[in-house]
Design an enzyme around this catalytic site. Structure first.
Site, PDB file in Angstrom:
ATOM      1  N   PRO A  10      37.720  38.137  38.927  1.00  0.00           N
ATOM      2  CA  PRO A  10      36.368  38.547  39.312  1.00  0.00           C
ATOM      3  C   PRO A  10      36.328  39.492  40.504  1.00  0.00           C
ATOM      4  CG  PRO A  10      36.791  36.255  39.920  1.00  0.00           C
ATOM      5  CD  PRO A  10      37.919  36.693  39.040  1.00  0.00           C
ATOM      6  N   ASN A  11      35.428  40.440  40.391  1.00  0.00           N
ATOM      7  CA  ASN A  11      35.084  41.407  41.440  1.00  0.00           C
ATOM      8  C   ASN A  11      36.133  42.498  41.642  1.00  0.00           C
ATOM      9  OD1 ASN A  11      32.552  40.156  42.192  1.00  0.00           O
ATOM     10  ND2 ASN A  11      33.796  38.490  43.006  1.00  0.00           N
ATOM     11  N   ARG A  18      34.466  48.080  47.099  1.00  0.00           N
ATOM     12  CA  ARG A  18      34.346  46.731  47.639  1.00  0.00           C
ATOM     13  C   ARG A  18      35.126  46.574  48.943  1.00  0.00           C
ATOM     14  NH1 ARG A  18      37.528  41.487  45.186  1.00  0.00           N
ATOM     15  NH2 ARG A  18      36.471  39.923  46.447  1.00  0.00           N
ATOM     16  N   TYR A  23      40.313  45.748  51.133  1.00  0.00           N
ATOM     17  CA  TYR A  23      40.977  45.943  49.839  1.00  0.00           C
ATOM     18  C   TYR A  23      41.453  47.373  49.583  1.00  0.00           C
ATOM     19  CZ  TYR A  23      39.100  41.303  48.947  1.00  0.00           C
ATOM     20  OH  TYR A  23      38.807  39.958  49.018  1.00  0.00           O
ATOM     21  N   ASN A  74      46.276  38.851  39.371  1.00  0.00           N
ATOM     22  CA  ASN A  74      45.404  38.748  40.539  1.00  0.00           C
ATOM     23  C   ASN A  74      44.155  38.030  40.067  1.00  0.00           C
ATOM     24  OD1 ASN A  74      43.814  38.887  42.764  1.00  0.00           O
ATOM     25  ND2 ASN A  74      44.087  41.089  43.129  1.00  0.00           N
ATOM     26  N   ALA A  77      39.067  35.339  43.379  1.00  0.00           N
ATOM     27  CA  ALA A  77      38.625  34.077  43.974  1.00  0.00           C
ATOM     28  C   ALA A  77      38.997  32.860  43.130  1.00  0.00           C
ATOM     29  CB  ALA A  77      37.115  34.121  44.199  1.00  0.00           C
ATOM     30  N   HIS A  80      41.728  30.398  44.160  1.00  0.00           N
ATOM     31  CA  HIS A  80      41.499  29.311  45.111  1.00  0.00           C
ATOM     32  C   HIS A  80      40.738  28.140  44.497  1.00  0.00           C
ATOM     33  CE1 HIS A  80      42.687  32.638  47.592  1.00  0.00           C
ATOM     34  NE2 HIS A  80      41.567  33.294  47.361  1.00  0.00           N
ATOM     35  N   ASP A  87      46.407  25.414  34.728  1.00  0.00           N
ATOM     36  CA  ASP A  87      46.831  24.691  33.524  1.00  0.00           C
ATOM     37  C   ASP A  87      47.222  25.652  32.406  1.00  0.00           C
ATOM     38  OD1 ASP A  87      46.419  22.280  34.758  1.00  0.00           O
ATOM     39  OD2 ASP A  87      44.622  21.729  33.619  1.00  0.00           O
ATOM     40  N   GLU A  98      52.074  36.167  41.036  1.00  0.00           N
ATOM     41  CA  GLU A  98      50.738  36.159  41.649  1.00  0.00           C
ATOM     42  C   GLU A  98      50.647  37.309  42.643  1.00  0.00           C
ATOM     43  OE1 GLU A  98      49.922  32.482  43.714  1.00  0.00           O
ATOM     44  OE2 GLU A  98      48.158  33.306  44.721  1.00  0.00           O
ATOM     45  N   HIS A 100      48.047  39.641  45.375  1.00  0.00           N
ATOM     46  CA  HIS A 100      46.796  39.862  46.105  1.00  0.00           C
ATOM     47  C   HIS A 100      46.925  41.149  46.893  1.00  0.00           C
ATOM     48  CE1 HIS A 100      45.446  35.864  45.086  1.00  0.00           C
ATOM     49  NE2 HIS A 100      46.649  35.423  45.426  1.00  0.00           N
ATOM     50  N   LEU A 101      45.851  41.900  46.921  1.00  0.00           N
ATOM     51  CA  LEU A 101      45.835  43.107  47.748  1.00  0.00           C
ATOM     52  C   LEU A 101      45.896  42.737  49.228  1.00  0.00           C
ATOM     53  CD1 LEU A 101      43.069  44.195  45.471  1.00  0.00           C
ATOM     54  CD2 LEU A 101      44.802  45.892  45.976  1.00  0.00           C
ATOM     55  N   SER A 102      45.105  41.744  49.600  1.00  0.00           N
ATOM     56  CA  SER A 102      45.027  41.339  51.007  1.00  0.00           C
ATOM     57  C   SER A 102      46.018  40.211  51.276  1.00  0.00           C
ATOM     58  CB  SER A 102      43.603  40.871  51.325  1.00  0.00           C
ATOM     59  OG  SER A 102      43.264  39.730  50.547  1.00  0.00           O
ATOM     60  N   ARG A 107      43.525  35.328  56.327  1.00  0.00           N
ATOM     61  CA  ARG A 107      42.068  35.404  56.166  1.00  0.00           C
ATOM     62  C   ARG A 107      41.455  33.996  56.238  1.00  0.00           C
ATOM     63  NH1 ARG A 107      40.600  38.790  51.110  1.00  0.00           N
ATOM     64  NH2 ARG A 107      38.538  38.667  52.123  1.00  0.00           N
ATOM     65  N   ARG A 111      40.933  30.650  51.620  1.00  0.00           N
ATOM     66  CA  ARG A 111      41.814  31.513  50.825  1.00  0.00           C
ATOM     67  C   ARG A 111      43.285  31.129  50.959  1.00  0.00           C
ATOM     68  NH1 ARG A 111      38.208  35.697  49.345  1.00  0.00           N
ATOM     69  NH2 ARG A 111      36.627  35.963  50.942  1.00  0.00           N
TER      70      ARG A 111
HETATM   71  C1  DQA Z   1      42.157  38.800  46.372  1.00  0.00           C
HETATM   72  C2  DQA Z   1      41.990  37.751  47.469  1.00  0.00           C
HETATM   73  C3  DQA Z   1      40.969  36.705  47.065  1.00  0.00           C
HETATM   74  O1  DQA Z   1      40.823  35.741  48.110  1.00  0.00           O
HETATM   75  C4  DQA Z   1      39.629  37.349  46.804  1.00  0.00           C
HETATM   76  O2  DQA Z   1      38.700  36.385  46.370  1.00  0.00           O
HETATM   77  C5  DQA Z   1      39.724  38.469  45.839  1.00  0.00           C
HETATM   78  C6  DQA Z   1      40.826  39.411  45.968  1.00  0.00           C
HETATM   79  C7  DQA Z   1      43.081  39.950  46.801  1.00  0.00           C
HETATM   80  O3  DQA Z   1      43.546  40.677  45.936  1.00  0.00           O
HETATM   81  O4  DQA Z   1      43.317  40.142  47.991  1.00  0.00           O
HETATM   82  O5  DQA Z   1      38.845  38.666  45.007  1.00  0.00           O
HETATM   83  O6  DQA Z   1      42.749  38.176  45.247  1.00  0.00           O
END
Ligand code: DQA
Length: 148
Positions: A10-11, A18, A23, A74, A77, A80, A87, A98, A100-102, A107, A111
């Site tokens: 998501p997002n 964003r 990011y 990725n 959210a 978390h 599963d 796995e 993550h950009l950040s 943070r 997270r």
């Molecule tokens: C994220 C980190 C997550 O905590 C956040 O909810 C995201 C992006 C990242 O790529 O840094 O949507 O996965």
């Protein structure tokens, strides 16, 4: 050609616009193009997908896992919160990196927990769009590939 799935939660469709201080300014399309450029000379095909819906991610992880095809994930959210994604990885035997950009550990405390990490082969976080490139290198062929 071997297939690698790049699944985005998501997002992440908002990347570029964003919270660029967190990011970066690369869009998801930029990341996809970069990975496809990298994958071709590695002899790999990329399946690149994004969804804001948890069930889509569950289905795509199952699909990849049952086909024996690795996943760069990725989960945004859902990382978390989602026991269902955890599963799906465990249940389908999906091999997952796995990403993550950040740097999620630098943070908000919420997270710091990941349902994905315990069932992932490895975790890459904090390198912006480059996190995806590092994940592809981790899964692709390399001189030290027999080490894992
Ligand atoms: C994220 C980190 C997550 O905590 C956040 O909810 C995201 C992006 C990242 O790529 O840094 O949507 O996965």
């Amino acid at each position: 050609m071997p297939v690698i799935h790049v699944l985005n939660g998501p997002n992440l469709n908002l990347l570029g616009a964003r919270e660029p201080a967190i990011y970066g300014t690369a869009t998801l399309a930029d990341i996809e193009a970069r990975l496809r450029d990298m994958a071709a000379p590695m002899g790999l095909t990329i399946v690149f997908r994004q969804s804001n819906h948890e069930g889509d991610l569950v289905s795509w992880i199952q699909e990849a896992g049952l086909a024996g095809e690795p996943v760069i994930l990725n989960a945004g959210a859902y990382t978390h919160t989602s026991v269902a994604i955890r599963d799906a990885i465990k249940g389908s035997g999906a091999r997952v990196v796995e990403v993550h950009l950040s740097n999620v550990h630098a943070r908000d405390v919420f997270r710091h927990q990941s349902h994905v990490s315990p069932v992932a082969e490895g975790v890459i976080a904090g390198f912006g769009a480059k996190s995806y490139e590092l994940a592809l290198l981790a899964l692709g062929p390399g001189p030290l590939q027999n080490e894992k």
